[in-house]
Each structure stands twice: as structure tokens, then as C-alpha cells.
Design an enzyme around this catalytic site. Structure first.
Site, PDB file in Angstrom:
ATOM      1  N   HIS A  42       0.808  -1.221   0.000  1.00  0.00           N
ATOM      2  CA  HIS A  42       0.000   0.000   0.000  1.00  0.00           C
ATOM      3  C   HIS A  42       0.839   1.268   0.000  1.00  0.00           C
ATOM      4  O   HIS A  42       0.325   2.353  -0.252  1.00  0.00           O
ATOM      5  CB  HIS A  42      -0.923   0.005   1.228  1.00  0.00           C
ATOM      6  CG  HIS A  42      -2.012  -1.025   1.134  1.00  0.00           C
ATOM      7  ND1 HIS A  42      -3.298  -0.720   0.804  1.00  0.00           N
ATOM      8  CD2 HIS A  42      -1.986  -2.370   1.279  1.00  0.00           C
ATOM      9  CE1 HIS A  42      -4.037  -1.817   0.775  1.00  0.00           C
ATOM     10  NE2 HIS A  42      -3.248  -2.839   1.067  1.00  0.00           N
ATOM     11  N   ASP A  97       3.524   9.683  -0.571  1.00  0.00           N
ATOM     12  CA  ASP A  97       2.341   8.910  -0.176  1.00  0.00           C
ATOM     13  C   ASP A  97       2.068   7.865  -1.254  1.00  0.00           C
ATOM     14  O   ASP A  97       2.087   8.197  -2.446  1.00  0.00           O
ATOM     15  CB  ASP A  97       1.133   9.867  -0.055  1.00  0.00           C
ATOM     16  CG  ASP A  97       0.122   9.417   0.988  1.00  0.00           C
ATOM     17  OD1 ASP A  97       0.041   8.201   1.246  1.00  0.00           O
ATOM     18  OD2 ASP A  97      -0.582  10.283   1.541  1.00  0.00           O
TER      19      ASP A  97
HETATM   20  P1  ADQ Z   1      -2.824   6.133   5.013  1.00  0.00           P
HETATM   21  O1  ADQ Z   1      -1.406   6.584   5.151  1.00  0.00           O
HETATM   22  O2  ADQ Z   1      -3.535   5.904   6.278  1.00  0.00           O
HETATM   23  O3  ADQ Z   1      -2.942   4.839   4.073  1.00  0.00           O
HETATM   24  P2  ADQ Z   1      -4.833   7.517   3.249  1.00  0.00           P
HETATM   25  O4  ADQ Z   1      -4.743   6.860   1.947  1.00  0.00           O
HETATM   26  O5  ADQ Z   1      -5.080   8.982   3.153  1.00  0.00           O
HETATM   27  O6  ADQ Z   1      -3.547   7.329   4.143  1.00  0.00           O
HETATM   28  O7  ADQ Z   1      -6.014   6.856   4.047  1.00  0.00           O
HETATM   29  C1  ADQ Z   1      -6.441   7.390   5.266  1.00  0.00           C
HETATM   30  C2  ADQ Z   1      -7.872   6.945   5.547  1.00  0.00           C
HETATM   31  O8  ADQ Z   1      -8.172   7.279   6.893  1.00  0.00           O
HETATM   32  C3  ADQ Z   1      -8.880   7.656   4.669  1.00  0.00           C
HETATM   33  O9  ADQ Z   1      -9.882   6.756   4.290  1.00  0.00           O
HETATM   34  C4  ADQ Z   1      -9.428   8.760   5.575  1.00  0.00           C
HETATM   35  O10 ADQ Z   1     -10.765   9.092   5.338  1.00  0.00           O
HETATM   36  C5  ADQ Z   1      -9.285   8.145   6.936  1.00  0.00           C
HETATM   37  N1  ADQ Z   1      -9.033   9.208   7.934  1.00  0.00           N
HETATM   38  C6  ADQ Z   1      -8.034  10.098   7.927  1.00  0.00           C
HETATM   39  N2  ADQ Z   1      -8.150  10.952   8.970  1.00  0.00           N
HETATM   40  C7  ADQ Z   1      -9.259  10.578   9.630  1.00  0.00           C
HETATM   41  C8  ADQ Z   1      -9.932  11.070  10.804  1.00  0.00           C
HETATM   42  N3  ADQ Z   1      -9.491  12.111  11.525  1.00  0.00           N
HETATM   43  N4  ADQ Z   1     -11.031  10.407  11.183  1.00  0.00           N
HETATM   44  C9  ADQ Z   1     -11.479   9.355  10.497  1.00  0.00           C
HETATM   45  N5  ADQ Z   1     -10.912   8.855   9.395  1.00  0.00           N
HETATM   46  C10 ADQ Z   1      -9.813   9.467   8.973  1.00  0.00           C
HETATM   47  C11 ADQ Z   1      -2.017   3.930   3.474  1.00  0.00           C
HETATM   48  C12 ADQ Z   1      -1.014   4.571   2.503  1.00  0.00           C
HETATM   49  C13 ADQ Z   1      -1.738   5.397   1.461  1.00  0.00           C
HETATM   50  C14 ADQ Z   1      -2.764   4.520   0.728  1.00  0.00           C
HETATM   51  C15 ADQ Z   1      -3.631   3.740   1.703  1.00  0.00           C
HETATM   52  C16 ADQ Z   1      -4.478   2.690   0.988  1.00  0.00           C
HETATM   53  O11 ADQ Z   1      -0.086   5.386   3.217  1.00  0.00           O
HETATM   54  O12 ADQ Z   1      -0.830   5.969   0.528  1.00  0.00           O
HETATM   55  O13 ADQ Z   1      -3.598   5.347  -0.062  1.00  0.00           O
HETATM   56  O14 ADQ Z   1      -2.839   3.052   2.664  1.00  0.00           O
HETATM   57  O15 ADQ Z   1      -3.693   1.853   0.205  1.00  0.00           O
END
Ligand code: ADQ
Length: 477
Positions: A163, A370
């Protein structure tokens, strides 16, 4: 071996969270997020089992059923959580794979724990998988599982999906256990990445480190073909669509705007992580306020930061740094009743997030690196009204798909970031709509269901690869 599951997912965490109800009784609830909702239907259709950790140390639970899925908990001692999870996974691999934006820790005790816990996952998968089953291993915490599992169960078809980014050869080379990690991944039939560039880094590394034969997207290893392909992950568009159709969510979005004094809203939503570029965006915003380009009361920055990896030192330092920065900017520029930054260090449910996305005029996504970034895609999926602007870092996987509609930035360039924030703030509705339309087309067509289907069909249909014996000799270069 006639019994068991024909489809097995192996991930560090189980897809459920434990919540204590009003009656004091703990209950499991399916975790929010696209990965779980994409895989859950496949699990139900194929009698699947999900192997993972509950999130609580020193807990030995029997397998159980929840939400139509068989769940197989893996125990981790408190010391293993410290060394394998907080240590090797999040203090070594995480920064190394994200362009060393923080310095990776190389520690032999952490590595030993990583090997031990990976073996436990592999042994559990070997036990629950039926003959010729499909096993899908998730992410950087479990990179040794494919090889360990193949040794135990050569009949299985094994897929792996990373991921996060996969680093270029020059950075990966630092890792004292680089060969072991690579051989671990090569136990899979299919290794999936977010972007084609990451798959290319992997193939190049196999050639340089292992002297393996290869073609552009295949590595020939141990008389097998290991395919390296890109599958950009996405969001659950259906779920978000339902949320933004709900009356309470629309009312909540309006309420948020009213509470913010009907100011223009800039929004950041992230796990509190040093890869996300939160400091850079707040600094840029602070300077715009300081220089008078943004007036307190006319625009506000709402930054939501989910608590994350709070026992890892670099995360504690980052939290202090951000809180000081927010305090300084607010201290210098806020007026009574009008803080310029609203900073919330907490997690929100999906409905509240959707309301925030609807309330935001400018969504600010500025990671230093990211793998994908789902927040950017969630924002786009929620803006059916074609309003709002997305400021998006070039260093996210999402930028590859959304570049025509997003206001792209290099988050290291603070002046460039300031200029881009202003351009997004000043975009006319017609321009916002034009940009949003192209981004929405992409996200709606490539949602998370399609991601899961494409990965699984590639894993099950290796038809397009050349058999190993016909592999060409290693290419020069
Ligand atoms: P993350 O680094 O966690 O994921 P991201 O892809 O942005 O980053 O996913 C975060 C998730 O958490 C989103 O669905 C978001 O809505 C949720 N989230 C964030 N802040 C929140 C909050 N305060 N309350 C509730 N929910 C919240 C890792 C990798 C990424 C990749 C994903 C999926 O680092 O690059 O996109 O996995 O493969």
C-alpha cells in the site's frame, strides 16, 4: 486438506474494531475504510478467512465469525508490538519506503521480531487455506510471508499488495536485510504496487541485488514467474455517494460552515504522520495570513489529524511541532471568535468526514510522499456538486490519476505552495467544475471494487506471462 478456506486475506490488522456498548459488553464492528468494504463481498462469496491481529497485545483469541467473514486472530506480545510493529514496520520500513523523510532505525532485535511475527502469520495461513487456495497478503508489515508460506504450501496461489511506495534501488540498498525482504516478496505469484514506477523499482532491484532474469514486468525466480504490476487503490464510491445523499450529512455540512462564520474553508484530513506534509501546509497558510493575502475571519484552515503510532518517538515529536506551529499562528493572527486554524487531534466517523468534505472550499493534500492518498479521492467522490478545489502534492500516487483536475504542488516549495493555495482559493466556479468533472470521471470509473477485482483476476489468470523456461536472459542496463 480438503477443508479450509479457498480465499484467505493476511493483513496486520483484522477488519474489525472492538467497541464497548452502553451495557459495558464489548462487541466487534467492521472497521471503516475502502479495503475492508472491497474485500468483504469477496470474502462472503468465497468462504474467505481473514488472518490478522486484534490490536490488543498479549491476547489469544479463538477464530470467530463477524459480518459474514471468518476471522482468525493472531496474537502479538507487548514486546512484539514494540519491536515488530512500532519498530521494524514503523520506525524502519515506513521511513525507508517514504524517501527517508525521517531517518530509519536499523536494529537487529526489531528485525528478529519481524521475522518471528511474519512466520506466525505464514503458519496460520498455511493452516487455514484449502488446497490450491488464493492467499492475498497485505502491506509492508508482512513482506516475508509470501516466501515463508510458499515453503509450507507450494500448492497455493499467493498475491501480495504493497500500500505504500516502493523505494528506488539507491534507498532500498541501505537496508541490512535487503536480500531477505526481496526474497520474501518473490514468494508471491503477483506483487502489486500503487504505481508502475514502484513495480519498475522492484524489478530493477531484483536484477541488481539477486541477479535475477527479468522482463519489463516479470521476474524469473526459482523456476517461477513473479509478476510485478500496478493496481492503484481507490475509494468506495457507492458508500460515499450514499453518505452525501443523506439529509443529516447535508445539514451537518451547512452547520459546520455556519459555525466557521461562513468563512472560506481550507481543509486537511490526515493521520498525524510526518509523511503527510502537515507542517508545510500550515506554514504556507500562516505566511499567507501574515502577509495579508488571507484575512482572519474571511478564511479558516481546518486541520483534522487522526492520532497515529503515538508510541513511536518521531510521531511524538511531530505532534509537538504541529501543535506549537498552530499555537504560534493562532496566537499571532487570530481575533476573538476567529481562530485562523482549527486543529483537531481526533478520529471522526464516515458521516462527519463526508460533511467536512462538503463544507470545504479547498481540500489541501500535501504529502512529502504517499503511496496513493485516499483522502484526495474521497473529496472528489463527495463533490457531486462540482464545487471545491483540490490542492494535491506531486508526491502522492493519486497525483498520477488526478493531475488534470488538481492544483498540483511540490510541498517542499513553500512559495509555490502559497501561490497554489491562492490560485485554488480564487478559482471561479466554472473552473472548479471543469477540474472536478475530470477527476470525478476517473475516481468513479476506478473505484475500490474495480481495484480488488483487477488484482484478483490478474492473480488467478497468469495467462499473459511467459513460462519461466522461455524467459529471456537478463537484459543489460
Ligand atoms: P494512510 O497513510 O492511512 O494509508 P490515506 O490513503 O489517506 O492514508 O487513508 C487514510 C484513511 O483514513 C482515509 O480513508 C481517511 O478518510 C481516513 N481518515 C483520515 N483521517 C481521519 C480522521 N481524523 N477520522 C477518520 N478517518 C480518517 C495507506 C497509505 C496510502 C494509501 C492507503 C491505501 O499510506 O498511501 O492510499 O494506505 O492503500
Amino acid at each position: 486438506m480438503s477443508r479450509g478456506s479457498e480465499f484467505v486475506v493476511v493483513a496486520n490488522r483484522l477488519p474489525v474494531d472492538r467497541n464497548v456498548g452502553a451495557d459495558g459488553v464489548p462487541r466487534w464492528r467492521r472497521s471503516p475504510g475502502g479495503l475492508v468494504s472491497a474485500i468483504a463481498p469477496v470474502m462472503r462469496r468465497r468462504k474467505g478467512t481473514w488472518i490478522g491481529w486484534t490490536g490488543a497485545p498479549d491476547e489469544q483469541l479463538e477464530p470467530f465469525e463477524e459480518d459474514g467473514m471468518s476471522l482468525h486472530p493472531i496474537a502479538q506480545s507487548a514486546q512484539e508490538v514494540e519491536l515488530y510493529y512500532e519498530g521494524f514496520s514503523n520506525a524502519t520500513l515506513w521511513p525507508l519506503y517514504h524517501d527517508v523523510v525521517a531517518t530509519p532505525v536499523y536494529d537487529r532485535a526489531m528485525w528478529d521480531a519481524y521475522v518471528r511475527v511474519n512466520r506466525r502469520f505464514a503458519e496460520a495461513a498455511a493452516k487455514v487455506a484449502s488446497k490450491n487456495a488464493i492467499v492475498w497478503v497485505q502491506d509492508y508489515q508482512l513482506q516475508l510471508v509470501p516466501q515463508m508460506l510458499r515453503e509450507l504450501r507450494p500448492d497455493l496461489r499467493i498475491g501480495f499488495f504493497l500500500h505504500i511506495p516502493f523505494p528506488p534501488v539507491e534507498l532500498f540498498w541501505q537496508l541490512p536485510w535487503r536480500r531477505r525482504i526481496l526474497e520474501g516478496l518473490l514468494g508471491a505469484d503477483l506483487v502489486g504496487f500503487q504505481l508502475p514506477g514502484a513495480a519498475a523499482n522492484f524489478v530493477r532491484l531484483c536484477r541488481r541485488l539477486l541477479d535475477a532474469r527479468f522482463t519489463k514486468q516479470d521476474v524469473f525466480w526459482d523456476d517461477r514467474v513473479v509478476r510485478a504490476r500496478a493496481f492503484p487503490i481507490s475509494v468506495d464510491v457507492g458508500e460515499l455517494n450514499d453518505l452525501i445523499g443523506r439529509e443529516d450529512v447535508l445539514e451537518r455540512a451547512q452547520e459546520i460552515r455556519t459555525d466557521l462564520g461562513d468563512a472560506t474553508v481550507l481543509l486537511g484530513v490526515d493521520r498525524l504522520d510526518y509523511t503527510k506534509g502537515i507542517t508545510q501546509r500550515l506554514q504556507a497558510f500562516g505566511e499567507l495570513v501574515e502577509e495579508g493575502h488571507i484575512k482572519p475571519g474571511q478564511a479558516v484552515f481546518v486541520q483534522i489529524a487522526t492520532p497515529s503510532r503515538e508510541r513511536v518517538e518521531q510521531y511524538q515529536l511531530l505532534r509537538e511541532e504541529i501543535e506549537q506551529l498552530v499555537g504560534r499562528i493562532n496566537g499571532e493572527h487570530s481575533e476573538i471568535g476567529f481562530p485562523v486554524i482549527h486543529y483537531m487531534h481526533s478520529s471522526y466517523d464516515r458521516a462527519e468526514l463526508a460533511a467536512l468534505y462538503l463544507a470545504a472550499d479547498v481540500m489541501v493534500v500535501t504529502p512529502l510522499r504517499d503511496g496513493m492518498n485516499l483522502v484526495a479521492k474521497e473529496y472528489v467522490a463527495c463533490r457531486k456538486d462540482l464545487r471545491g478545489a483540490l490542492v494535491l502534492s506531486e508526491f502522492t500516487g493519486a497525483a498520477a490519476e488526478l493531475k488534470r483536475g488538481a492544483f498540483q504542488v511540490n510541498p517542499y516549495d513553500i512559495d509555490g505552495l502559497k501561490g497554489t493555495l491562492m490560485a485554488a482559493l480564487n478559482a471561479e466556479p466554472a473552473e472548479q467544475a471543469r477540474r472536478m468533472r475530470v477527476m470525478r470521471r476517473r475516481v468513479i470509473e476506478h473505484d475500490v471494487d474495480r481495484w480488488a477485482q483487477e488484482f484478483l483476476s490478474e492473480l488467478e489468470n497468469p495467462a499473459r506471462s511467459a513460462p519461466a523456461e522461455q524467459a529471456p536472459p537478463a537484459l543489460e542496463g
